[in-house]
Design a protein around this motif. Structure first.
Motif, PDB file in Angstrom:
ATOM      1  N   GLN A  10       0.936  -1.151  -0.211  1.00 43.54           N
ATOM      2  CA  GLN A  10      -0.005   0.009  -0.114  1.00 43.54           C
ATOM      3  C   GLN A  10       0.890   1.450   0.016  1.00 43.54           C
ATOM      4  O   GLN A  10       0.707   2.158  -0.701  1.00 43.54           O
ATOM      5  N   GLU A  11       1.959   1.132   0.666  1.00 47.81           N
ATOM      6  CA  GLU A  11       2.867   2.393   0.694  1.00 47.81           C
ATOM      7  C   GLU A  11       3.500   2.639  -0.440  1.00 47.81           C
ATOM      8  O   GLU A  11       3.574   3.696  -1.227  1.00 47.81           O
ATOM      9  N   PHE A  12       3.926   1.575  -1.111  1.00 51.36           N
ATOM     10  CA  PHE A  12       4.419   1.477  -2.901  1.00 51.36           C
ATOM     11  C   PHE A  12       3.241   2.232  -3.584  1.00 51.36           C
ATOM     12  O   PHE A  12       3.508   3.160  -4.404  1.00 51.36           O
ATOM     13  N   VAL A  13       2.298   1.621  -3.629  1.00 50.78           N
ATOM     14  CA  VAL A  13       1.025   2.339  -4.395  1.00 50.78           C
ATOM     15  C   VAL A  13       0.713   3.684  -4.006  1.00 50.78           C
ATOM     16  O   VAL A  13       0.725   4.685  -5.150  1.00 50.78           O
ATOM     17  N   ASP A  14       0.808   4.145  -2.651  1.00 51.61           N
ATOM     18  CA  ASP A  14       0.653   5.672  -2.265  1.00 51.61           C
ATOM     19  C   ASP A  14       1.815   6.364  -2.916  1.00 51.61           C
ATOM     20  O   ASP A  14       1.599   7.542  -3.602  1.00 51.61           O
ATOM     21  N   ARG A  15       3.229   5.942  -2.872  1.00 48.74           N
ATOM     22  CA  ARG A  15       4.159   6.565  -3.626  1.00 48.74           C
ATOM     23  C   ARG A  15       4.276   6.770  -5.009  1.00 48.74           C
ATOM     24  O   ARG A  15       4.347   7.819  -5.602  1.00 48.74           O
ATOM     25  N   GLU A  16       3.825   5.479  -5.613  1.00 48.09           N
ATOM     26  CA  GLU A  16       3.706   5.621  -6.919  1.00 48.09           C
ATOM     27  C   GLU A  16       2.605   6.725  -7.596  1.00 48.09           C
ATOM     28  O   GLU A  16       2.622   7.435  -8.495  1.00 48.09           O
ATOM     29  N   PHE A  17       1.368   6.752  -6.891  1.00 43.93           N
ATOM     30  CA  PHE A  17       0.423   7.612  -7.125  1.00 43.93           C
ATOM     31  C   PHE A  17       0.711   9.090  -7.039  1.00 43.93           C
ATOM     32  O   PHE A  17       0.437   9.864  -7.613  1.00 43.93           O
ATOM     33  N   ALA A  18       1.565   9.318  -5.883  1.00 41.80           N
ATOM     34  CA  ALA A  18       2.146  10.694  -5.514  1.00 41.80           C
ATOM     35  C   ALA A  18       2.823  11.145  -6.725  1.00 41.80           C
ATOM     36  O   ALA A  18       3.416  12.331  -6.663  1.00 41.80           O
ATOM     37  N   THR A  19       3.498  10.183  -7.523  1.00 40.85           N
ATOM     38  CA  THR A  19       4.378  10.704  -8.579  1.00 40.85           C
ATOM     39  C   THR A  19       3.461  11.651  -9.543  1.00 40.85           C
ATOM     40  O   THR A  19       4.519  12.300 -10.368  1.00 40.85           O
ATOM     41  N   GLY A  20       2.170  11.553  -9.747  1.00 40.27           N
ATOM     42  CA  GLY A  20       1.497  12.015 -10.688  1.00 40.27           C
ATOM     43  C   GLY A  20       1.615  11.322 -11.820  1.00 40.27           C
ATOM     44  O   GLY A  20       0.746  11.891 -12.709  1.00 40.27           O
ATOM     45  N   ARG A  21       2.102  10.084 -12.186  1.00 36.68           N
ATOM     46  CA  ARG A  21       1.962   9.496 -13.320  1.00 36.68           C
ATOM     47  C   ARG A  21       0.373   8.707 -13.681  1.00 36.68           C
ATOM     48  O   ARG A  21       0.535   8.238 -14.517  1.00 36.68           O
ATOM     49  N   TYR A  22       0.040   8.549 -12.230  1.00 36.94           N
ATOM     50  CA  TYR A  22      -1.154   7.856 -12.518  1.00 36.94           C
ATOM     51  C   TYR A  22      -2.240   8.707 -11.971  1.00 36.94           C
ATOM     52  O   TYR A  22      -2.266   9.541 -11.025  1.00 36.94           O
ATOM     53  N   GLU A  23      -3.629   8.373 -12.718  1.00 34.48           N
ATOM     54  CA  GLU A  23      -4.772   9.138 -12.081  1.00 34.48           C
ATOM     55  C   GLU A  23      -5.571   8.755 -10.951  1.00 34.48           C
ATOM     56  O   GLU A  23      -6.325   9.606 -10.373  1.00 34.48           O
ATOM     57  N   SER A  24      -5.272   7.613 -10.759  1.00 31.01           N
ATOM     58  CA  SER A  24      -5.726   6.853  -9.242  1.00 31.01           C
ATOM     59  C   SER A  24      -4.985   5.837  -8.782  1.00 31.01           C
ATOM     60  O   SER A  24      -3.967   5.348  -9.526  1.00 31.01           O
ATOM     61  N   LYS A  25      -5.239   5.663  -7.645  1.00 29.52           N
ATOM     62  CA  LYS A  25      -4.305   4.376  -7.060  1.00 29.52           C
ATOM     63  C   LYS A  25      -4.936   3.114  -7.762  1.00 29.52           C
ATOM     64  O   LYS A  25      -3.910   2.047  -7.752  1.00 29.52           O
ATOM     65  N   ASP A  26      -5.976   2.990  -8.285  1.00 28.10           N
ATOM     66  CA  ASP A  26      -6.416   1.885  -8.948  1.00 28.10           C
ATOM     67  C   ASP A  26      -5.701   1.646 -10.182  1.00 28.10           C
ATOM     68  O   ASP A  26      -5.369   0.546 -10.619  1.00 28.10           O
ATOM     69  N   GLU A  27      -5.312   2.700 -10.818  1.00 27.23           N
ATOM     70  CA  GLU A  27      -4.742   2.694 -12.097  1.00 27.23           C
ATOM     71  C   GLU A  27      -3.185   2.105 -11.750  1.00 27.23           C
ATOM     72  O   GLU A  27      -2.590   1.263 -12.411  1.00 27.23           O
ATOM     73  N   VAL A  28      -2.654   2.385 -10.579  1.00 19.89           N
ATOM     74  CA  VAL A  28      -1.279   1.788 -10.057  1.00 19.89           C
ATOM     75  C   VAL A  28      -1.454   0.460 -10.096  1.00 19.89           C
ATOM     76  O   VAL A  28      -0.518  -0.352 -10.451  1.00 19.89           O
ATOM     77  N   VAL A  29      -2.443  -0.303  -9.329  1.00 13.41           N
ATOM     78  CA  VAL A  29      -2.512  -1.548  -9.419  1.00 13.41           C
ATOM     79  C   VAL A  29      -3.089  -2.348 -10.629  1.00 13.41           C
ATOM     80  O   VAL A  29      -2.324  -3.263 -10.955  1.00 13.41           O
ATOM     81  N   VAL A  30      -3.605  -1.571 -11.479  1.00 16.48           N
ATOM     82  CA  VAL A  30      -4.086  -2.218 -12.808  1.00 16.48           C
ATOM     83  C   VAL A  30      -2.721  -2.306 -13.725  1.00 16.48           C
ATOM     84  O   VAL A  30      -2.492  -3.319 -14.187  1.00 16.48           O
ATOM     85  N   GLU A  31      -1.933  -1.467 -13.629  1.00 11.22           N
ATOM     86  CA  GLU A  31      -0.521  -0.875 -14.489  1.00 11.22           C
ATOM     87  C   GLU A  31       0.448  -2.415 -13.621  1.00 11.22           C
ATOM     88  O   GLU A  31       1.099  -3.226 -14.547  1.00 11.22           O
ATOM     89  N   ALA A  32       0.160  -2.669 -12.253  1.00 13.76           N
ATOM     90  CA  ALA A  32       1.165  -3.529 -11.912  1.00 13.76           C
ATOM     91  C   ALA A  32       0.537  -4.816 -12.416  1.00 13.76           C
ATOM     92  O   ALA A  32       1.659  -5.780 -12.711  1.00 13.76           O
ATOM     93  N   LEU A  33      -0.654  -5.207 -12.468  1.00 18.49           N
ATOM     94  CA  LEU A  33      -1.322  -6.314 -12.789  1.00 18.49           C
ATOM     95  C   LEU A  33      -0.785  -6.459 -14.218  1.00 18.49           C
ATOM     96  O   LEU A  33      -0.515  -7.790 -14.890  1.00 18.49           O
ATOM     97  N   ARG A  34      -0.951  -5.502 -15.117  1.00 18.90           N
ATOM     98  CA  ARG A  34      -0.720  -5.643 -16.672  1.00 18.90           C
ATOM     99  C   ARG A  34       0.945  -5.915 -16.745  1.00 18.90           C
ATOM    100  O   ARG A  34       0.918  -6.840 -17.495  1.00 18.90           O
ATOM    101  N   LEU A  35       1.631  -5.522 -15.990  1.00 19.81           N
ATOM    102  CA  LEU A  35       3.041  -5.981 -15.950  1.00 19.81           C
ATOM    103  C   LEU A  35       3.505  -7.261 -15.691  1.00 19.81           C
ATOM    104  O   LEU A  35       4.039  -7.949 -16.446  1.00 19.81           O
ATOM    105  N   LEU A  36       2.815  -7.730 -14.452  1.00 19.09           N
ATOM    106  CA  LEU A  36       2.768  -9.060 -14.223  1.00 19.09           C
ATOM    107  C   LEU A  36       2.091 -10.012 -15.431  1.00 19.09           C
ATOM    108  O   LEU A  36       2.742 -11.023 -15.530  1.00 19.09           O
TER     109      LEU A  36
END
Length: 78
Positions: A10-36
């Motif tokens: 969750q801390e990682f998701v929060d940090r990634e979201f805070a970079t501004g590269r993602y529009e939502s925290k859900d988008e961070v998780v979706v991208e991680a799943l896409r990469l997996l």
């Protein structure tokens, strides 16, 4: 779908979201799943290609393979 995410992730998701590269925290998780998924698909394709090579007789003795690897990476040994 609700997900229970361990605190360190969750801390990682929060940090990634805070970079501004993602529009939502859900988008961070979706991208991680896409990469997996891509990683798994690539691994499966590599295994299939390897099996096709074996079927077609495109193999070499293990000792030659190790020798080639040592040469490629500059590793001395027998």
């Amino acid at each position: 779908m609700n997900l229970a995410i361990p605190s360190e992730l969750q801390e990682f998701v929060d940090r990634e979201f805070a970079t501004g590269r993602y529009e939502s925290k859900d988008e961070v998780v979706v991208e991680a799943l896409r990469l997996l998924k891509d990683e798994r698909d690539d691994a499966a394709a590599g295994i299939k290609a390897g099996l096709a090579d074996v079927e077609a007789g495109r193999t070499q003795p293990l000792s030659e393979a190790f020798s080639d690897i040592r040469k490629e990476f500059g590793i001395s040994g027998s």
